[in-house]
Design a protein around this motif. Structure first.
Motif, PDB file in Angstrom:
ATOM      1  N   GLY A  28       0.792  -1.229   0.000  1.00 14.00           N
ATOM      2  CA  GLY A  28       0.000   0.000   0.000  1.00 14.00           C
ATOM      3  C   GLY A  28       0.821   1.273   0.000  1.00 14.00           C
ATOM      4  O   GLY A  28       0.277   2.358  -0.143  1.00 14.00           O
ATOM      5  N   THR A  29       2.144   1.175   0.160  1.00 10.71           N
ATOM      6  CA  THR A  29       2.979   2.371   0.135  1.00 10.71           C
ATOM      7  C   THR A  29       3.060   2.884  -1.295  1.00 10.71           C
ATOM      8  O   THR A  29       3.387   2.142  -2.215  1.00 10.71           O
ATOM      9  N   ARG A  30       2.752   4.158  -1.460  1.00  9.11           N
ATOM     10  CA  ARG A  30       2.830   4.773  -2.787  1.00  9.11           C
ATOM     11  C   ARG A  30       3.721   6.003  -2.680  1.00  9.11           C
ATOM     12  O   ARG A  30       3.422   6.936  -1.947  1.00  9.11           O
ATOM     13  N   LEU A  31       4.818   5.974  -3.393  1.00  6.22           N
ATOM     14  CA  LEU A  31       5.738   7.109  -3.408  1.00  6.22           C
ATOM     15  C   LEU A  31       5.552   7.893  -4.699  1.00  6.22           C
ATOM     16  O   LEU A  31       5.284   7.312  -5.753  1.00  6.22           O
ATOM     17  N   GLU A  32       5.717   9.211  -4.605  1.00 10.32           N
ATOM     18  CA  GLU A  32       5.655  10.087  -5.764  1.00 10.32           C
ATOM     19  C   GLU A  32       6.959  10.870  -5.848  1.00 10.32           C
ATOM     20  O   GLU A  32       7.653  11.045  -4.848  1.00 10.32           O
ATOM     21  N   PHE A  33       7.264  11.365  -7.043  1.00  8.58           N
ATOM     22  CA  PHE A  33       8.502  12.089  -7.301  1.00  8.58           C
ATOM     23  C   PHE A  33       8.145  13.318  -8.131  1.00  8.58           C
ATOM     24  O   PHE A  33       8.030  13.248  -9.349  1.00  8.58           O
ATOM     25  N   ILE A  34       7.907  14.433  -7.444  1.00  7.21           N
ATOM     26  CA  ILE A  34       7.477  15.653  -8.117  1.00  7.21           C
ATOM     27  C   ILE A  34       8.413  16.784  -7.726  1.00  7.21           C
ATOM     28  O   ILE A  34       8.740  16.956  -6.552  1.00  7.21           O
ATOM     29  N   ASP A  35       8.826  17.544  -8.725  1.00  5.33           N
ATOM     30  CA  ASP A  35       9.790  18.631  -8.532  1.00  5.33           C
ATOM     31  C   ASP A  35      11.089  18.121  -7.918  1.00  5.33           C
ATOM     32  O   ASP A  35      11.740  18.813  -7.131  1.00  5.33           O
ATOM     33  N   GLY A  36      11.461  16.876  -8.226  1.00  5.81           N
ATOM     34  CA  GLY A  36      12.702  16.308  -7.731  1.00  5.81           C
ATOM     35  C   GLY A  36      12.666  15.902  -6.276  1.00  5.81           C
ATOM     36  O   GLY A  36      13.697  15.586  -5.685  1.00  5.81           O
ATOM     37  N   VAL A  37      11.473  15.878  -5.677  1.00  3.15           N
ATOM     38  CA  VAL A  37      11.319  15.552  -4.258  1.00  3.15           C
ATOM     39  C   VAL A  37      10.478  14.280  -4.126  1.00  3.15           C
ATOM     40  O   VAL A  37       9.452  14.131  -4.782  1.00  3.15           O
ATOM     41  N   ILE A  38      10.915  13.379  -3.253  1.00  4.89           N
ATOM     42  CA  ILE A  38      10.175  12.145  -2.976  1.00  4.89           C
ATOM     43  C   ILE A  38       9.159  12.426  -1.876  1.00  4.89           C
ATOM     44  O   ILE A  38       9.492  12.986  -0.836  1.00  4.89           O
ATOM     45  N   ARG A  39       7.928  12.008  -2.122  1.00  4.65           N
ATOM     46  CA  ARG A  39       6.867  12.143  -1.115  1.00  4.65           C
ATOM     47  C   ARG A  39       6.100  10.828  -1.034  1.00  4.65           C
ATOM     48  O   ARG A  39       5.938  10.128  -2.021  1.00  4.65           O
ATOM     49  N   SER A  40       5.615  10.554   0.148  1.00  2.30           N
ATOM     50  CA  SER A  40       4.768   9.385   0.354  1.00  2.30           C
ATOM     51  C   SER A  40       3.319   9.842   0.297  1.00  2.30           C
ATOM     52  O   SER A  40       2.946  10.834   0.921  1.00  2.30           O
ATOM     53  N   LYS A  41       2.516   9.137  -0.474  1.00  2.45           N
ATOM     54  CA  LYS A  41       1.097   9.480  -0.595  1.00  2.45           C
ATOM     55  C   LYS A  41       0.317   8.718   0.464  1.00  2.45           C
ATOM     56  O   LYS A  41       0.485   7.514   0.617  1.00  2.45           O
ATOM     57  N   ALA A  42      -0.526   9.437   1.190  1.00  2.79           N
ATOM     58  CA  ALA A  42      -1.303   8.836   2.284  1.00  2.79           C
ATOM     59  C   ALA A  42      -2.255   7.762   1.766  1.00  2.79           C
ATOM     60  O   ALA A  42      -2.761   7.849   0.651  1.00  2.79           O
ATOM     61  N   MET A  43      -2.471   6.760   2.602  1.00  3.10           N
ATOM     62  CA  MET A  43      -3.453   5.729   2.278  1.00  3.10           C
ATOM     63  C   MET A  43      -4.842   6.350   2.366  1.00  3.10           C
ATOM     64  O   MET A  43      -5.136   7.093   3.299  1.00  3.10           O
ATOM     65  N   PRO A  44      -5.709   6.068   1.396  1.00  2.25           N
ATOM     66  CA  PRO A  44      -7.049   6.658   1.424  1.00  2.25           C
ATOM     67  C   PRO A  44      -7.912   6.047   2.522  1.00  2.25           C
ATOM     68  O   PRO A  44      -7.817   4.859   2.817  1.00  2.25           O
ATOM     69  N   ASP A  45      -8.747   6.905   3.125  1.00  3.61           N
ATOM     70  CA  ASP A  45      -9.707   6.405   4.107  1.00  3.61           C
ATOM     71  C   ASP A  45     -11.012   6.042   3.393  1.00  3.61           C
ATOM     72  O   ASP A  45     -11.119   6.168   2.170  1.00  3.61           O
ATOM     73  N   GLY A  46     -11.998   5.601   4.148  1.00  2.00           N
ATOM     74  CA  GLY A  46     -13.265   5.138   3.571  1.00  2.00           C
ATOM     75  C   GLY A  46     -14.017   6.203   2.796  1.00  2.00           C
ATOM     76  O   GLY A  46     -14.570   5.922   1.720  1.00  2.00           O
ATOM     77  N   ASP A  47     -14.077   7.430   3.315  1.00  2.00           N
ATOM     78  CA  ASP A  47     -14.783   8.505   2.607  1.00  2.00           C
ATOM     79  C   ASP A  47     -14.049   8.867   1.313  1.00  2.00           C
ATOM     80  O   ASP A  47     -14.676   9.148   0.289  1.00  2.00           O
ATOM     81  N   HIS A  48     -12.739   8.867   1.358  1.00  2.00           N
ATOM     82  CA  HIS A  48     -11.918   9.119   0.164  1.00  2.00           C
ATOM     83  C   HIS A  48     -12.264   8.090  -0.911  1.00  2.00           C
ATOM     84  O   HIS A  48     -12.533   8.442  -2.067  1.00  2.00           O
ATOM     85  N   GLY A  49     -12.276   6.822  -0.522  1.00  2.00           N
ATOM     86  CA  GLY A  49     -12.616   5.757  -1.457  1.00  2.00           C
ATOM     87  C   GLY A  49     -14.032   5.884  -1.993  1.00  2.00           C
ATOM     88  O   GLY A  49     -14.285   5.618  -3.179  1.00  2.00           O
ATOM     89  N   ARG A  50     -14.951   6.303  -1.134  1.00  2.00           N
ATOM     90  CA  ARG A  50     -16.351   6.460  -1.566  1.00  2.00           C
ATOM     91  C   ARG A  50     -16.489   7.576  -2.596  1.00  2.00           C
ATOM     92  O   ARG A  50     -17.274   7.471  -3.547  1.00  2.00           O
ATOM     93  N   ILE A  51     -15.720   8.650  -2.457  1.00  2.00           N
ATOM     94  CA  ILE A  51     -15.755   9.742  -3.437  1.00  2.00           C
ATOM     95  C   ILE A  51     -15.262   9.240  -4.791  1.00  2.00           C
ATOM     96  O   ILE A  51     -15.855   9.542  -5.832  1.00  2.00           O
ATOM     97  N   ILE A  52     -14.212   8.444  -4.793  1.00  2.00           N
ATOM     98  CA  ILE A  52     -13.708   7.881  -6.045  1.00  2.00           C
ATOM     99  C   ILE A  52     -14.763   6.953  -6.663  1.00  2.00           C
ATOM    100  O   ILE A  52     -14.996   6.990  -7.879  1.00  2.00           O
ATOM    101  N   GLN A  53     -15.441   6.141  -5.848  1.00  2.00           N
ATOM    102  CA  GLN A  53     -16.509   5.276  -6.359  1.00  2.00           C
ATOM    103  C   GLN A  53     -17.623   6.099  -6.991  1.00  2.00           C
ATOM    104  O   GLN A  53     -18.146   5.751  -8.052  1.00  2.00           O
TER     105      GLN A  53
END
Length: 194
Positions: A28-53
């Motif tokens: 479930g770890t998702r890393l991003e690389f934007i503007d030359g900086v590594i960031r970890s993207k937070a795991m989505p919660d239930g409401d987040h997932g429901r919005i995507i659905q």
């Protein structure tokens, strides 16, 4: 600690190797690389997932010729040297077949982000992501901001930023301009806030 602004933390290929290891070792770890900086993207919660659905259903009903692909890694920024994990992207159903972890963004009509509750959401979703997606040439960026209870639609990328930004509170209809061509009725979003 200061952030390097004159050069990236690492080469893009090295980041891809680190991201692959992180995803394998910590599910479930998702890393991003934007503007030359590594960031970890937070795991989505239930409401987040429901919005995507909800968005998935709206897109399927309004544009059955397209598909809202959740969590597709893409090559981002002007020279495709960044790596991002939008919460979803709108493209034709086979847009990413055979592309691997980081897909070419050319077929993407819209990138979607739903804010999380982590500390860098404001910077990431309101500053870095619009700049990266505009640099990539993605025609529309949809941001659902759960803290502000607002929906933002960015459009008309010029290679560095989006020329047009429309922001409405939850409960207000908002048009997703061409090439998306969908009007969102945002009333249901009121049900998925803290």
């Amino acid at each position: 600690m200061s952030v390097m602004t004159d050069r990236p933390h690492m080469l893009t290929e090295d980041f891809e190797a680190v991201a692959r290891i992180a995803a394998r070792e910590r599910e479930g770890t998702r890393l991003e690389f934007i503007d030359g900086v590594i960031r970890s993207k937070a795991m989505p919660d239930g409401d987040h997932g429901r919005i995507i659905q909800w968005l998935l259903k709206v897109c399927m009903q309004s544009r059955p010729d397209l598909f809202l692909h959740p969590a597709q890694g893409i090559k981002a920024q002007e020279y495709r040297d960044g790596r991002a994990f939008p919460d979803a992207v709108l493209a034709h159903p086979d847009a990413f077949v055979g592309q691997g972890d980081w897909a070419d963004p050319a077929p993407i009509l819209m990138a979607v982000e739903v804010t999380s509750w982590d500390s860098d959401t404001q910077r990431r979703d309101h500053v870095e992501k619009p700049r990266a997606y505009a640099g990539t040439g993605i025609p529309v960026y949809l941001l659902v901001d759960r803290a502000k209870c607002e929906v933002s639609v960015y459009s008309q990328p010029n290679g560095r930023r989006y020329e047009s930004v429309h922001i409405v509170p939850y409960g207000t209809d908002i048009a997703l301009p061409d090439p998306v061509g969908i009007t969102l009725q945002t009333e249901p979003l009121k049900d998925w806030v803290r």
